[in-house]
Each structure stands twice: as C-alpha cells, then as structure tokens.
Design a protein around this motif. Structure first.
Motif, PDB file in Angstrom:
ATOM      1  N   ARG A  13      -7.726   0.485   3.766  1.00 56.89           N
ATOM      2  CA  ARG A  13      -6.611   0.541   4.711  1.00 56.89           C
ATOM      3  C   ARG A  13      -6.032   1.951   4.796  1.00 56.89           C
ATOM      4  NH1 ARG A  13      -3.624  -5.311   3.364  1.00 56.89           N
ATOM      5  NH2 ARG A  13      -5.038  -6.550   4.675  1.00 56.89           N
ATOM      6  N   HIS A  23     -12.711  -7.150   4.656  1.00 57.16           N
ATOM      7  CA  HIS A  23     -13.068  -6.164   3.634  1.00 57.16           C
ATOM      8  C   HIS A  23     -13.939  -6.790   2.555  1.00 57.16           C
ATOM      9  CE1 HIS A  23     -12.834  -2.756   0.956  1.00 57.16           C
ATOM     10  NE2 HIS A  23     -12.427  -3.565  -0.002  1.00 57.16           N
ATOM     11  N   THR A  28      -8.801  -6.697   7.443  1.00 61.91           N
ATOM     12  CA  THR A  28      -8.163  -7.834   6.803  1.00 61.91           C
ATOM     13  C   THR A  28      -8.765  -8.026   5.415  1.00 61.91           C
ATOM     14  OG1 THR A  28      -9.786  -9.415   7.645  1.00 61.91           O
ATOM     15  CG2 THR A  28      -7.872  -8.936   9.055  1.00 61.91           C
ATOM     16  N   ALA A  50      -8.405   3.808   6.985  1.00 61.60           N
ATOM     17  CA  ALA A  50      -8.251   3.355   8.369  1.00 61.60           C
ATOM     18  C   ALA A  50      -7.071   4.067   9.011  1.00 61.60           C
ATOM     19  CB  ALA A  50      -8.057   1.841   8.410  1.00 61.60           C
ATOM     20  N   GLY A  51      -5.978   4.189   8.277  1.00 63.02           N
ATOM     21  CA  GLY A  51      -4.831   4.915   8.808  1.00 63.02           C
ATOM     22  C   GLY A  51      -5.124   6.383   9.007  1.00 63.02           C
ATOM     23  N   PRO A  86       0.804  -1.235   0.000  1.00 65.35           N
ATOM     24  CA  PRO A  86       0.000   0.000   0.000  1.00 65.35           C
ATOM     25  C   PRO A  86       0.827   1.270   0.000  1.00 65.35           C
ATOM     26  CG  PRO A  86      -0.917  -1.603   1.522  1.00 65.35           C
ATOM     27  CD  PRO A  86       0.385  -2.170   1.049  1.00 65.35           C
ATOM     28  N   LEU A 101      -9.511  -2.681  -1.045  1.00 61.51           N
ATOM     29  CA  LEU A 101      -8.784  -3.055   0.171  1.00 61.51           C
ATOM     30  C   LEU A 101      -7.736  -2.009   0.532  1.00 61.51           C
ATOM     31  CD1 LEU A 101      -8.116  -5.060   2.425  1.00 61.51           C
ATOM     32  CD2 LEU A 101      -6.552  -6.197   0.826  1.00 61.51           C
ATOM     33  N   HIS A 102      -6.935  -1.578  -0.445  1.00 56.33           N
ATOM     34  CA  HIS A 102      -5.901  -0.584  -0.150  1.00 56.33           C
ATOM     35  C   HIS A 102      -6.517   0.772   0.205  1.00 56.33           C
ATOM     36  CE1 HIS A 102      -3.026  -3.519  -1.081  1.00 56.33           C
ATOM     37  NE2 HIS A 102      -2.961  -3.362  -2.396  1.00 56.33           N
ATOM     38  N   ALA A 149      -6.820  -1.448  10.552  1.00 60.59           N
ATOM     39  CA  ALA A 149      -6.893  -1.775   9.131  1.00 60.59           C
ATOM     40  C   ALA A 149      -7.670  -3.077   8.941  1.00 60.59           C
ATOM     41  CB  ALA A 149      -5.496  -1.906   8.553  1.00 60.59           C
TER      42      ALA A 149
END
Length: 292
Positions: free
Chosen positions: A88, A104, A100, A91-92, A10, A84-85, A98
C-alpha cells in the motif's frame, strides 16, 4: 503477515521507515522477490543486522516472506516480498490503487507457487551481483536495473528478462538480459533474437543480448548455433557460475571473453519508441530504480 501489524494503521508505520527501508520497498515493488542474502549484498554490511531489520519490517507488515523445505532436509532461505502495508505504501508512491487484503494475499500466493520463481530469482541474482560490485568499487556504476515488466513497457517491441546500464572506464553500455535455465530448446532461445533485430531496425538501441546460461555445456551448444546463424544484433554468453561484472562475456563473433564495457553498445536514435531519449536529448541518468 505478523498479527500485530494487521491492527496498525499504515500511516503510523511510515515514520519508522529509513531511506534504506524505502529503497528496499521500491526494489521489491519493481522486482517482486529477493532472498535474505540478496538483500544483504544490496544494502547491508553485516548479515545479522540485515536479518534483524528484515524481521522488524516483517513484524510491521511492511514485508512478507516465505520459504520451502529442501529435498534432503533443511530449508531454503527466506524469500522476501512486499507485505500488505508495504504494497500500500508503494501504491501511494506510484499513484496506483491500494490493494485489498485479499488481492494482496492472492498475489503473494501466486508468486510463491509460480513455476517462474526460480527464473525470477536467477534474473535478480544477475543484477544483485552487479549492484554489489558497484557498492564496493567506486569506479563502476549500475545506472539502470529494469525488470521484465518495465523493460517490456518502455521498449514495447521486446520482452527481455531484464535491462541494465553499466558505467565503467568512462563508458556507459546497455544490454538486454535473457536468463536461461536450460528448460527451452535452443531453437526457441535463438528465436528471441528476432524481436531485438526489429527493435534496432525501428531506431531502438543496439544493445548486446546477454544469454546467462546454467552451465558450460549449454553455453557451448548455444554458441555453436549462434555462430551458424550470425545474428544481426550483438550477442554474448556467460554462465551462472561467473561474475557478470568480470571479463566473462564470450561474443558470438569472437573467441576471447571480455567485460561489459568492451561489448558493442549503441543507445539508438531519437525516436518515440526509444526511452533513452527524453525531450530530444539522450538521457541515461536518473532512470534507475536501484538504491544508492
């Protein structure tokens, strides 16, 4: 998700994110799903440029997408969600754990199969139309676009489909949106007003409740019932075929359609449960998740 994206770390993707890309990821994080046309109106001038960039973000695993076949042939437009990326990354950005790969994937599958998906898209369409108007008309501004999740968390006593603030002619008005698709009896629809009345009684904002309805017949029947009840909070109605930024809102205590800045709107008292007040000061700026 594109196979090539799954093997990409990512962090290697983030330098390829433009400010517009990050704004789109934030919108999808807040509002879950947008169609290609909605993304186009929010962020792009040319549809082809929008389509190309969405495809690139999908190939990078930052976005995911799905669509369904139409009943009489052809396909619906692409529905875009966080890949997904992208999930994540957000999330950050928000301090959440993040997801999984499996979590996701399950979340996207639940969204695609949800019977509430058309309702979510209709609610987002309401705000996209306002945002598009604000893009092309510098005299107006969509200051706040909160999802059901955020509005419910921040106001606690209510569960609207969305909440917004709109500035026009030097006045900032708020509202709570109730998107109606004609699937509930009118008694249940009207019953939602009790929570808004309790919110006002506790010192919360006295914003109009906007019922956005599927057609003129449904609106007429709801107006008849509302005029019998005479709710204690402002209420106005319009249909999905109308532009919410225009003079389309019919108050239950009037007979002429008016625009958003003409609706009654009070931001409420300085109480703990009113998010309009921050540190003892009325704060209606900087609380939006809408991309510029």
């Amino acid at each position: 998700m594109a196979p090539s994206a799954s093997a990409t770390h990512p962090l290697a993707l983030y330098h390829r994110l433009t400010p517009r890309d990050r704004d789109l990821l934030a919108l999808l994080d807040e509002h879950s799903v947008l169609t290609t046309d909605q993304v186009h109106r929010l962020h792009y001038r040319a549809l082809r440029t929008c389509q190309i960039r969405l495809r690139e973000l999908h190939q990078l695993g930052l976005l995911d997408r799905f669509r369904f076949a139409r009943l009489y042939g052809g396909s619906e437009p692409w529905h875009w969600v966080l890949g997904l990326h992208g999930a994540r990354f957000m999330a950050g950005a928000t301090g959440r754990p993040a997801p999984t790969v499996r979590a996701h994937r399950d979340q996207v599958n639940r969204l695609a199969a949800s019977p509430r998906l058309p309702h979510m898209l209709a609610t987002n369409e309401f705000f996209v139309r306002l945002a598009f108007t604000a893009r092309i008309d510098q005299r107006v501004r969509l200051d706040r676009w909160w999802s059901e999740r955020t509005a419910t968390t921040r106001f606690m006593r209510i569960r609207p489909d969305g909440h917004g603030l709109w500035t026009e002619r030097g006045r900032t008005v708020g509202w709570f949106l109730e998107t109606d698709r004609g699937t509930e009896p009118l008694t249940r629809v009207i019953g939602k007003l009790e929570a808004y009345e309790r919110l006002v009684a506790s010192g919360g904002p006295r914003y109009p409740v906007l019922f956005w309805l599927p057609g003129a017949e449904r609106e007429s029947h709801l107006q008849q019932e509302l005029r019998r009840r005479l709710p204690e909070v402002p209420v106005a109605t319009a249909t999905h075929q109308m532009d919410p930024a225009g003079a389309v809102w019919l108050p239950v205590d009037g007979w002429q359609r008016i625009s958003l800045p003409d609706l009654p709107s009070e931001h409420g008292r300085n109480v703990a449960e009113n998010p309009n007040w921050v540190g003892g000061q009325l704060d209606l700026s900087g609380q939006d998740d809408l991309a510029a």
